[in-house]
Scaffold this motif. Structure first.
Motif, PDB file in Angstrom:
ATOM      1  N   SER A   1       0.837  -1.215   0.000  1.00  0.00           N
ATOM      2  CA  SER A   1       0.000   0.000   0.000  1.00  0.00           C
ATOM      3  C   SER A   1       0.868   1.261   0.000  1.00  0.00           C
ATOM      4  O   SER A   1       0.668   2.170  -0.814  1.00  0.00           O
ATOM      5  CB  SER A   1      -0.929   0.015   1.209  1.00  0.00           C
ATOM      6  OG  SER A   1      -1.608  -1.206   1.320  1.00  0.00           O
ATOM      7  N   ILE A   2       1.830   1.332   0.910  1.00  0.00           N
ATOM      8  CA  ILE A   2       2.647   2.547   0.998  1.00  0.00           C
ATOM      9  C   ILE A   2       3.547   2.656  -0.225  1.00  0.00           C
ATOM     10  O   ILE A   2       3.665   3.721  -0.833  1.00  0.00           O
ATOM     11  CB  ILE A   2       3.489   2.551   2.298  1.00  0.00           C
ATOM     12  CG1 ILE A   2       2.563   2.660   3.504  1.00  0.00           C
ATOM     13  CG2 ILE A   2       4.529   3.674   2.286  1.00  0.00           C
ATOM     14  CD1 ILE A   2       3.244   2.743   4.845  1.00  0.00           C
ATOM     15  N   GLU A   3       4.154   1.551  -0.588  1.00  0.00           N
ATOM     16  CA  GLU A   3       5.107   1.589  -1.696  1.00  0.00           C
ATOM     17  C   GLU A   3       4.431   2.046  -3.000  1.00  0.00           C
ATOM     18  O   GLU A   3       4.936   2.931  -3.693  1.00  0.00           O
ATOM     19  CB  GLU A   3       5.737   0.193  -1.862  1.00  0.00           C
ATOM     20  CG  GLU A   3       6.950   0.140  -2.768  1.00  0.00           C
ATOM     21  CD  GLU A   3       8.033   1.187  -2.466  1.00  0.00           C
ATOM     22  OE1 GLU A   3       8.248   1.516  -1.286  1.00  0.00           O
ATOM     23  OE2 GLU A   3       8.648   1.689  -3.435  1.00  0.00           O
ATOM     24  N   LEU A   4       3.278   1.489  -3.280  1.00  0.00           N
ATOM     25  CA  LEU A   4       2.635   1.855  -4.554  1.00  0.00           C
ATOM     26  C   LEU A   4       2.152   3.308  -4.548  1.00  0.00           C
ATOM     27  O   LEU A   4       2.336   4.037  -5.528  1.00  0.00           O
ATOM     28  CB  LEU A   4       1.465   0.917  -4.860  1.00  0.00           C
ATOM     29  CG  LEU A   4       0.895   1.131  -6.259  1.00  0.00           C
ATOM     30  CD1 LEU A   4       1.879   0.726  -7.343  1.00  0.00           C
ATOM     31  CD2 LEU A   4      -0.409   0.379  -6.457  1.00  0.00           C
ATOM     32  N   THR A   5       1.560   3.753  -3.445  1.00  0.00           N
ATOM     33  CA  THR A   5       1.061   5.141  -3.435  1.00  0.00           C
ATOM     34  C   THR A   5       2.229   6.125  -3.471  1.00  0.00           C
ATOM     35  O   THR A   5       2.129   7.184  -4.088  1.00  0.00           O
ATOM     36  CB  THR A   5       0.145   5.437  -2.220  1.00  0.00           C
ATOM     37  OG1 THR A   5       0.660   4.757  -1.099  1.00  0.00           O
ATOM     38  CG2 THR A   5      -1.256   4.998  -2.465  1.00  0.00           C
TER      39      THR A   5
END
Ligand code: HEM
Length: 437
Positions: free
Chosen positions: A175-179
């Motif tokens: 979640s964090i990496e993609l956003t």
């Protein structure tokens, strides 16, 4: 977008006693207390996932509900779909310019330690419309279409790198990496420095001693570093004869934004960083959790991947990443039989409107093939309706399309850890294991 940035200052126990170490015990059963005691601003209700029954009682018995806090004054919780829509759409009667999270009474002096940030989500017409118009092109359909392939390729890489047969935190790894990668794309931000975007997003919304920052001074210093970094990018791009279509170039060349003061620039940057970060991140994590809690729906998805776009809307309704937005009454007005005075705050609880059975069929069920799934409140309505809604939907659609190409099951193997906040409904830990197709 947390209370801190929305009002241009930190969320602290000064305003919200439920954040203090001496907070009264959390109300677990809302039917065990007089209704006056129900106060939805208590972030522990969200941390412990207790808020559903509280909202149900308010919708049924007191849909325009009064509370009082010494530094805030009287404020109102609006919990029915149609009332929320009325407030959100009547921007002439209900102002955004005093802040979008619960804040000090209008006219109260604020601490000089706080940065006086200014951003268009917390402005009224006409300035709001001018600034929004300048940047909205970056997330308009033609630009999104150009970004789709990059996002898909980056999403695929993130998923291919996940460890098989091991437990890991979905929030950090996916979640964090993609956003964050998405934000770097939007700003055309140096890719190798992208973790700074996550850091600034976290710092912008952190309370002192929260584990993210130690003091208000540290928070201020880090945000000023953010300003300095972006100012460098701005200066380079302002000189370019043929500006790019990234957000910084658009701001640097836009007629209504090119002369922005530093705190206004910083405010709008943070709006875009946080607005596009926490919300999408928490929808990605919330979707995995919702499918695990509803195995029948996960099976429907396995059988028919074409349900993904509809499922994305249902996930966004189900998660409601921003439970409320605040408005301030410009004039005395009656709503739901209550007399609201000019200057009082109204909290539009989207999360409650999204469960209002008078408007949404079987509202407490997560149904990925729900009819009219886009008819939810999570993006708000009216002139402030989320600018990035199509981008958020696209990111979520792509990640699910790529997940379904690779994994038969993203299995939640431990309890989720939720944020202690009534403004951002978030998950910080979601232990999972992925199973290959
Ligand atoms: C699932 C993801 C998202 C949710 C649930 C969400 C939710 C919201 C909400 C509730 C508002 C305020 C609406 C109102 O007051 O009526 C808002 C405004 C805004 N959002 Fe989002 N958002 C999401 C993703 C994004 C993304 C990806 C961006 C990145 C560009 C973004 C940028 C903005 C901006 C700039 C505003 C201010 C609009 C204005 O004041 O005119 N959001 N969002």
């Amino acid at each position: 977008m947390a209370e801190s940035i929305s009002a241009g200052r930190k969320p602290d126990s000064y305003l919200n006693p439920f954040l203090s170490d001496h907070a009264p015990p959390v109300i677990e059963d809302p039917y065990s207390v007089p209704i006056e005691q129900i106060n939805m601003i208590d972030g522990r209700l969200f941390q412990q996932d207790l808020h559903w029954q509280h909202f149900k009682r308010l919708r049924e018995e007191d849909p325009v509900h009064e509370n009082y806090l010494p530094r805030v004054g009287r404020y109102w919780s609006i919990t029915k779909f149609d009332d929320i829509m009325f407030v959100d759409k009547n921007h002439d009667k209900f102002s955004s310019a005093h802040g979008i999270g619960i804040g000090p009474r209008v006219g109260d002096v604020t601490s000089s330690e706080d940065l006086d940030l200014s951003m268009f989500i917390a402005m009224d017409q006409p300035k709001h419309d001018l600034q929004r118009a300048t940047v909205s092109g970056v997330v308009a359909p033609p630009n999104l279409a150009k970004m789709e392939a990059t996002i898909r390729q980056r999403a695929g890489k993130i998923l291919d790198d996940l460890p098989l047969g091991e437990t890991f935190n979905w929030v950090d790894r996916v979640s964090i990496e993609l956003t964050t990668q998405m934000l770097a794309t939007l700003f055309d931000f140096p890719f190798e420095d992208r973790s700074m975007l996550t850091r600034w997003s976290d710092v912008a919304t952190a309370a002192p001693r929260s584990g993210v920052v130690e003091s208000e001074a540290q928070r201020r210093d880090e945000l000023l570093e953010c300003l300095a970094y972006f100012t460098r990018l701005w200066n380079e791009r302002a000189l370019m004869e043929h500006p790019g279509s990234d957000l910084i170039s658009m701001l640097a060349h836009g007629e209504n934004t090119k002369d922005m003061q530093p705190m206004e620039f910083l405010g709008n940057l943070i709006l875009l960083i946080v607005g596009g970060n926490d919300t999408t991140r928490n929808s990605m994590s919330g979707g995995v959790l919702a499918l695990n809690e509803n195995p029948g729906e996960y099976n429907k998805l396995r059988r028919d991947h074409l349900l993904i776009p509809n499922m994305v809307s249902e996930i966004i309704r189900w998660q409601t990443p921003l439970p409320y937005m605040r408005r301030t009454a410009n004039e005395d007005i009656e709503l739901g039989g209550k007399k609201i005075k000019a200057g009082e705050q109204l909290l539009m609880w989207y999360i409650s409107g999204n469960r209002d059975g008078d408007v949404i069929d079987r509202p407490d069920e997560f149904l990925i093939d729900r009819k009219s799934a886009r008819h939810h409140m999570s993006f708000g309505f009216g002139i402030h309706r989320c600018m990035g809604n199509r981008l958020a939907e696209m990111q979520l659609r792509i990640i699910w399309e790529e997940i379904m190409k690779r994994f038969s099951y993203v299995e939640v193997v431990g309890e989720p850890v939720r944020l202690r906040s009534s403004f951002v409904r978030g998950i910080s830990d979601l232990p999972v294991r992925v199973h290959k197709l």
